[in-house]
Design an enzyme around this catalytic site. Structure first.
Site, PDB file in Angstrom:
ATOM      1  N   HIS A   1       1.821  11.633  -0.494  1.00  0.00           N
ATOM      2  CA  HIS A   1       2.459  10.797   0.519  1.00  0.00           C
ATOM      3  C   HIS A   1       1.454   9.895   1.223  1.00  0.00           C
ATOM      4  O   HIS A   1       1.746   8.732   1.521  1.00  0.00           O
ATOM      5  CB  HIS A   1       3.178  11.685   1.541  1.00  0.00           C
ATOM      6  CG  HIS A   1       4.356  11.009   2.153  1.00  0.00           C
ATOM      7  ND1 HIS A   1       4.386  10.575   3.450  1.00  0.00           N
ATOM      8  CD2 HIS A   1       5.558  10.662   1.635  1.00  0.00           C
ATOM      9  CE1 HIS A   1       5.546  10.005   3.716  1.00  0.00           C
ATOM     10  NE2 HIS A   1       6.268  10.049   2.639  1.00  0.00           N
TER      11      HIS A   1
ATOM     12  N   CYS B   1      12.913   3.759  -7.494  1.00  0.00           N
ATOM     13  CA  CYS B   1      12.105   3.527  -6.297  1.00  0.00           C
ATOM     14  C   CYS B   1      10.735   4.179  -6.386  1.00  0.00           C
ATOM     15  O   CYS B   1       9.996   4.214  -5.400  1.00  0.00           O
ATOM     16  CB  CYS B   1      12.834   4.025  -5.047  1.00  0.00           C
ATOM     17  SG  CYS B   1      13.162   5.802  -5.050  1.00  0.00           S
TER      18      CYS B   1
END
Length: 774
Positions: free
Chosen positions: A384, A697
């Site tokens: 992340h 995505c």
């Protein structure tokens, strides 16, 4: 045997220099194996002549090291680096190519050699200057770290006998344990030698180039500190007392935490450390040294090293183990003295942040204008924090092994994240060269930006919508969103990460409305809370052995319906009466999870209808296709949701069984693996057959090679970071989809991702577009 191995490894790891470490290694190994001679040869690289370069074996051409010292072609040689039993004067003077001698054969074959009489072997080569004529028995083992030979450790005896299996196993185990330690010590030695150009290698997490000084967070704090006197013992005592109090508070909090969790064994460890901080124990000894005129850091160092030496000399295993407690406590105190609230000390100019690992919260809080680049030892390209770095447009590199073990804080660095290189203390000529590259890159970005307003349409008329992946409001400025067809993924978890508690319903409504307003009338896909795995919340810790296979995404939300309902209510209210908002469910692995989530959406909608005077619209709902099982249940999925968004990062991770944050296997994480490409093609074909809207995505959509493949498959909705929008738009308007379909048929039959990339690069070269990859 295990105790002996541990003692040798710990002694080598605690050494302050490569030379002292190698000296300890050969002396302790010789004693442990009761042999007459132990030597270690390290692999170094020397410049090749043009003739030698032409004949260098392909095996060693393909090898890469995490640190190199020259850019000229070079060949590996083995240098005698330490010995106990051979002539001391030969250390550093005797070397051999790996194609010569028995030691070279060990490195060449990457396996142990055990001989009763080394002289009888055809590869035996005598170096008179080492004075090894008396030795016959020979056992040598390679020291290998991640497929790279670092050196060879050798033991010898005068007797004509073969070392037994136990001795061979001992030396092989020792070599394996020492590999990481020696790699770090070699790196540190290279960095401290300013005569050498040092290049660390790693993996690109976010492309780009940065030139700035290093700003190290959480670097290794050595116990060996300079022996410095202080001018004012009272001031030093106050500094030291403050560090001791903060350390005591920190350890006490940890101890209480584990007591609450009834983890008594862990709690007792912290209790033992607390007892050492009593004035009658180490804390008193630290302060005593300061009262005698030593600087606080020096005092902690002197006391710690003295007691460690005493405890290590004890025969009792329990007491010897207490040396580690003293070491840990000393390093904790030193960190509080040397780096007091380092994050609070905002740098005065842009820096390259260097750390063990960086979480998304740290990146979000660090002043953006002061962040030139990011370098970490751990993490993955699709962690992340790496995704956030790409969203911020900050060059980032991960998997840079042992960089914190070297003294690079405040040194000038050149980070070439695109090529996975970190240059330490580069020459002025190199700095100028990289500044030119940065200027060229800025010119390219301007070219892309100037054309971004043009519709994304291939030369043969195939239209593609390009959406934006976002998570920070600062990344949703008008000029950013204007270049996209909408927001294809808004990561709501970043809002949760920036709070010290779960955000309230009103706080969420406010942020979600800002996101929708930034998009104007264009669609916005908001993903429900996706934490767990590599995305923890500081106020809601999740400790699991396998976090990527654990409690994350929709699993956590369904186990806490109060959080899910609050978030769904906030989204619906922010969406109001428009149809702009779409809700996306992450980490869905079965149909029951979809049914439950859809039920909660209906509940939230009905509650708001009865509570609100204003009209509201129930948003459409979709799932992220990340868990491979749902690839085979799309017929059932299509009856439950309105759309599917492929999360190629996690889908790749789960299909290949690769932890995307683990640098040890990062090379196996390959989105261009033919199996992954076939899965993406199957997902698209099934969704089209079912009339189910599909987009992608994941990071693959924002890569030029990945975008070519996705368009060839038939994807017409790609969502990516803002930094990729202009480049992908520029690329797709200069290719023909029909040609790409022919190319796709070819690459799907290739055996591995490396060949897939090569074929795609060949295509771009023919189209004179390969420069987009530079």
């Amino acid at each position: 045997m295990l105790k002996t191995l541990r003692d040798i490894t710990q002694a080598v790891a605690a050494a302050t220099s490569l030379e002292s470490a190698l000296s300890l290694l050969v002396s302790q190994t010789r004693l442990a194996m009761s042999t007459q001679c132990c030597s270690i040869y390290l692999v170094e690289y020397q410049a090749l002549s043009s003739e030698a370069a032409a004949t260098l074996t392909q095996t060693f051409i393909n090898q890469t090291s995490s640190i190199s010292h020259q850019s000229t072609p070079s060949e590996p040689v083995l240098v005698l680096s330490a010995t106990e039993g051979l002539a001391p004067s030969s250390v550093g003077r005797v070397s051999m190519p790996i194609t010569q001698g028995l030691v070279g054969l060990v490195a060449e074959r990457e396996e142990a050699i055990n001989l009763a009489d080394a002289r009888l072997h055809p590869r035996f080569k005598l170096f008179p200057e080492v004075e090894e004529e008396e030795y016959r028995a020979f056992l040598a083992v390679p020291i290998i770290y991640q497929q790279q030979v670092l050196g060879v450790i050798v033991v010898q005896q005068a007797d004509l006998r073969q070392f037994d299996e136990g001795e061979e196993a001992f030396l092989m185990t020792l070599a394996a344990q020492l590999a990481v330690v020696l790699r770090g010590l070699k790196n540190k030695a290279a960095v401290t030698n300013v005569q050498q150009k040092v290049v660390f290698k790693g993996t690109m997490a976010a492309s780009g180039i940065a030139i700035a000084h290093a700003y190290v967070l959480g670097g290794a704090i050595p116990l060996e500190q300079p022996q410095l006197r202080c001018q004012d013992p009272v001031v030093e005592s106050l500094r030291l007392n403050s560090a001791i109090v903060r350390c005591r508070d920190s350890i006490s909090s940890l101890s209480q935490k584990f007591e609450r969790e009834q983890a008594n064994e862990v709690s007792s460890i912290f209790s033992a450390l607390l007892s050492l901080l009593d004035n009658e124990s180490l804390a008193g000894e630290y302060l005593k040294e300061v009262s005698q005129g030593w600087q606080a850091e020096t005092a902690v160092s002197r006391v710690s090293l003295n007691y460690i030496q005493q405890f290590m000399a004890m025969a009792d295993p329990y007491l010897k183990e207490r040396a580690n407690d003293i070491r840990e406590l000393g390093q904790r105190i030193l960190r509080l003295l040397i780096e007091p609230g380092r994050l609070a000390l905002e740098p005065d100019k842009p820096v390259i942040l260097v750390a063990k690992e960086i979480d998304a919260t740290l990146l979000a809080e660090f002043p953006r204008q002061k962040l030139a680049g990011i370098v970490t030892e751990l993490g993955g390209v699709n962690a992340h924090a790496a995704i956030l770095a790409r969203a911020l447009g900050v060059p980032a590199m991960i998997g840079v092994e042992q960089v914190l073990a070297t003294d690079i804080d405040s040194q000038l660095l050149v980070l070439n994240a695109t090529r996975g290189q970190l240059l330490v203390a580069p020459s002025p000529a190199i700095i100028n060269e990289y500044r030119n590259l940065i200027s060229i890159d800025k010119a390219k970005q301007k070219q892309f930006q100037d054309e971004l307003a043009n519709p994304c349409e291939t030369l043969d008329g195939h239209k593609t919508q390009l959406f934006l992946n976002a998570g920070l409001l600062s990344g949703l400025a008008d000029d950013v969103v204007q270049g996209a067809d909408g927001i294809g993924l808004y990561r709501t978890e970043i809002l949760f990460m920036l709070h010290q508690r779960f955000p309230s319903e009103q706080e969420q409504i406010k942020v979600y409305r800002q996101v929708l307003d930034a998009a104007g009338t264009r669609p916005v896909v908001m993903r429900t809370l996706d934490v767990g795995g590599d995305k923890p919340l500081p106020y809601f810790p999740i400790n699991e052995d396998n976090p990527f296979l654990g409690w994350r995404g929709i699993r956590l939300s369904l186990d806490h319906p109060e959080l899910l309902l609050m978030q769904l209510r906030a989204m619906i209210q922010a969406g109001g009466v428009g149809t702009q908002l779409q809700i996306l469910l992450p980490m869905v692995s079965n149909l029951d999870e979809i049914d439950q989530a859809v039920g909660y959406l209906e509940q939230a909608y009905q509650e708001l209808k009865s509570e609100c005077d204003a009209k509201i619209v129930k948003p459409s709902i979709g799932i992220m296709l990340e868990v491979p099982a749902l690839l085979y249940q799309l017929d059932d999925v299509a009856t439950r949701v309105d759309f599917v968004s492929v999360g190629s990062n996690d889908l790749t991770q789960y299909l290949l069984a690769v932890d995307r944050n683990n640098p040890n296997v990062s090379a196996l994480f390959d989105s261009y693996h033919p199996g992954i490409l076939r899965a993406l093609k199957r997902a698209l074909d099934d969704c089209r057959r079912l009339g189910l809207d599909i987009s992608i995505c994941g990071e693959l959509a924002g890569e030029p090679l990945g975008a070519l493949l996705l368009i060839a498959m038939g994807y017409d909705k790609l969502s990516m970071n803002h930094a990729s929008l202009g480049k992908i738009n520029y690329l797709l308007r200069r290719v023909q989809r029909d040609e790409l379909r022919v190319l796709l048929d070819t690459v799907l039959r290739l055996p591995n991702g490396q060949q897939v990339r090569a074929k795609l690069i060949e295509f771009l070269t023919q189209q004179e577009l390969a420069w987009l990859l530079e």
